[in-house]
Design a protein around this motif. Structure first.
Motif, PDB file in Angstrom:
ATOM      1  N   SER A   1      -8.393  -4.469   2.034  1.00 53.83           N
ATOM      2  CA  SER A   1      -8.162  -3.242   1.080  1.00 53.83           C
ATOM      3  C   SER A   1      -7.824  -3.703  -0.387  1.00 53.83           C
ATOM      4  CB  SER A   1      -7.523  -1.660   1.548  1.00 53.83           C
ATOM      5  OG  SER A   1      -5.867  -1.761   1.691  1.00 53.83           O
TER       6      SER A   1
ATOM      7  N   ARG B   1      -3.392  -2.686   9.715  1.00 61.22           N
ATOM      8  CA  ARG B   1      -4.987  -1.619   8.908  1.00 61.22           C
ATOM      9  C   ARG B   1      -4.753  -1.533   7.542  1.00 61.22           C
ATOM     10  NH1 ARG B   1       0.252   0.849  11.537  1.00 61.22           N
ATOM     11  NH2 ARG B   1       1.669   0.633   9.669  1.00 61.22           N
ATOM     12  N   SER B   2      -4.279  -2.295   7.111  1.00 57.58           N
ATOM     13  CA  SER B   2      -4.734  -2.078   5.296  1.00 57.58           C
ATOM     14  C   SER B   2      -5.016  -3.199   4.471  1.00 57.58           C
ATOM     15  CB  SER B   2      -3.404  -1.769   3.905  1.00 57.58           C
ATOM     16  OG  SER B   2      -2.921  -0.848   5.007  1.00 57.58           O
TER      17      SER B   2
ATOM     18  N   THR C   1       1.203  -1.060   0.704  1.00 59.73           N
ATOM     19  CA  THR C   1      -0.160   0.235   0.191  1.00 59.73           C
ATOM     20  C   THR C   1       1.028   1.094   0.435  1.00 59.73           C
ATOM     21  OG1 THR C   1       0.532  -0.339   2.609  1.00 59.73           O
ATOM     22  CG2 THR C   1      -2.026  -0.918   0.998  1.00 59.73           C
TER      23      THR C   1
ATOM     24  N   GLU D   1      -2.651  -9.203   5.509  1.00 65.12           N
ATOM     25  CA  GLU D   1      -1.570  -8.571   6.598  1.00 65.12           C
ATOM     26  C   GLU D   1      -0.925  -9.225   6.706  1.00 65.12           C
ATOM     27  OE1 GLU D   1      -3.604  -9.213  10.402  1.00 65.12           O
ATOM     28  OE2 GLU D   1      -1.906  -8.510  11.382  1.00 65.12           O
TER      29      GLU D   1
ATOM     30  N   VAL E   1      -5.575  -2.966  -3.835  1.00 64.56           N
ATOM     31  CA  VAL E   1      -4.118  -2.061  -4.616  1.00 64.56           C
ATOM     32  C   VAL E   1      -4.296  -2.600  -6.494  1.00 64.56           C
ATOM     33  CG1 VAL E   1      -2.582  -2.072  -2.688  1.00 64.56           C
ATOM     34  CG2 VAL E   1      -2.826  -4.465  -3.666  1.00 64.56           C
TER      35      VAL E   1
ATOM     36  N   ALA F   1       0.963  -5.876   3.706  1.00 64.64           N
ATOM     37  CA  ALA F   1       0.857  -4.279   4.161  1.00 64.64           C
ATOM     38  C   ALA F   1      -0.152  -4.957   6.259  1.00 64.64           C
ATOM     39  CB  ALA F   1      -0.089  -3.391   3.994  1.00 64.64           C
TER      40      ALA F   1
ATOM     41  N   VAL G   1      -5.445  -6.632  -0.286  1.00 61.05           N
ATOM     42  CA  VAL G   1      -3.982  -6.545   0.926  1.00 61.05           C
ATOM     43  C   VAL G   1      -4.987  -7.460   1.802  1.00 61.05           C
ATOM     44  CG1 VAL G   1      -3.171  -5.357   2.076  1.00 61.05           C
ATOM     45  CG2 VAL G   1      -3.596  -4.660   0.039  1.00 61.05           C
TER      46      VAL G   1
END
Ligand code: A2P
Length: 347
Positions: A45, A41-42, A13, A58, A47, A38, A56
């Motif tokens: 999401s 937090r991401s 990200t 973890e 990309v 990533a 994405v």
């Protein structure tokens, strides 16, 4: 083997991670599957990867089983912690952070300069600092012919070198200033908009910055020549993309500016733009998104017997990070080196 490769981009990200995905797709990297990782937090999401999107995931210690190659650009702390888990699982790491660069177990590679160093990799390969990469792509051919004794380099580095947060800080501060607001400094200690900071990374005992010492130490490791002396001053400038460098070299043997231009015009990864009469020289604003390292303003240093001055510009997110890492990965495939022989080296 390459048709069945699963490749991970770690830090997908971020500014460099996104460019890595773009570069892998544009160069039709021979992977069966690409996965994006990533922080928590991401997770979830999306990309971009060409016309498609990747979800994405973890990054965790146990994700590397079944991944053959991981390209990391998620900062030194993440690389220090997770790259050993990758190597232990048999996944070869190409790491863009400074975490492994000076580790004797890890080759530090600019493919145009020292691809041969990959042969001895043990699972983690380091991508050099962006300013070192572009300088050495140009200096290696000159070193081979004339023997470089000393390098004096001053850099003019773009904010994207600090990642997405550097880009956002310059954008925000320019907007604030145009709207009569006081700009806030979150990423840099002082305002970067319409300013120049003679300070990149932390200061060390010897009053140089860590960025400056990276250029000194990485040059010696990559050229495998401790006799090359480097002194650097690194500055951050209010430019979004592309680092520029003023480089002065002193050589063992005389090389004229004309000879240097001819030599460099044949060198891999280098493009010479050097015609002062026509006002032709490389500039950051005109090199964005390009692969080559540009060099111009080549002229003899009239204060010493064997010296040259030059001006080097490259896209720091591309050749300085994503492209160099992808070129390393391509070279690993070409040399059939996507394997970890001893999985215990880093654990
Ligand atoms: P995230 O977006 O989830 O924070 P940049 O260099 O542009 O700042 O990008 C840094 C990249 O590194 C981002 O993709 C960021 O993910 C990722 N990253 C930072 N810390 C971690 C971590 N602890 N684990 C995994 N990825 C991380």
């Amino acid at each position: 083997m390459s048709q069945n490769l699963t490749v991970a981009v770690v830090g997908a990200t971020g500014a460099v991670g996104r460019e890595m995905l773009k570069t892998l797709h544009a160069r039709q990297f021979p992977a069966a599957s690409i996965r994006a990782f990533a922080s928590a937090r991401s997770a979830g999401s999306k990309v971009a990867y060409g016309d498609t999107e990747l979800t994405v995931e973890e990054l965790k210690e146990d994700i590397f089983d079944g991944i053959h190659l991981a390209i990391f650009s998620a900062g030194g702390a993440t690389s220090s912690k997770f790259a050993p888990y990758a190597a232990h699982a048999g996944c070869v790491v190409v790491d863009n952070s400074a975490a492994w660069r000076m580790d004797d177990r890890c080759p530090l590679v600019v493919p145009e300069v020292n691809a041969h160093a990959l042969e001895k990799h043990q699972g983690i390969i380091a991508n050099p600092n962006c300013s070192t990469i572009q300088m050495l792509v140009v200096l290696k051919p000159l070193h081979d012919v004339a023997g470089i004794r000393r390098v004096i380099v001053s850099t003019y580095q773009a904010v994207s070198g600090t990642g997405q947060k550097g880009i956002e800080e310059l954008e925000r501060q320019v907007r604030d200033l145009f709207n009569g607001r006081d700009p806030e400094n979150k990423t840099y200690p002082y305002r970067i908009a319409f300013n120049v900071l003679p300070h990149i990374d932390v200061f060390l005992e010897n009053d140089y910055t860590k960025e400056e010492m990276k250029m000194v130490n990485e040059t010696v490791k990559i050229l495998e020549d401790p006799s090359v002396r480097v002194t650097a001053t690194c500055a951050r400038v209010p430019v979004f993309f592309c680092h520029a460098e003023s480089v002065n070299i002193e050589t063992e043997k005389k090389i004229s500016a004309k000879e240097a231009r001819i030599l460099l015009s044949q060198a891999p990864g280098v493009k010479v733009i050097d015609n002062p009469r026509e006002l032709l020289y490389p500039m950051p604003a005109y090199c964005i998104g390009d692969d080559p390292t540009y060099v111009g303003r080549i002229r003899e240093d009239e204060t010493i017997d064997n010296g040259l001055n030059m001006w080097i510009v490259a896209d720091n997110v591309r050749k300085g990070a994503a492209l160099n890492a992808v070129q390393i990965a391509e070279e690993l495939i070409r040399r059939d080196l996507v394997r970890v022989t001893d999985k215990s080296v880093f654990m």
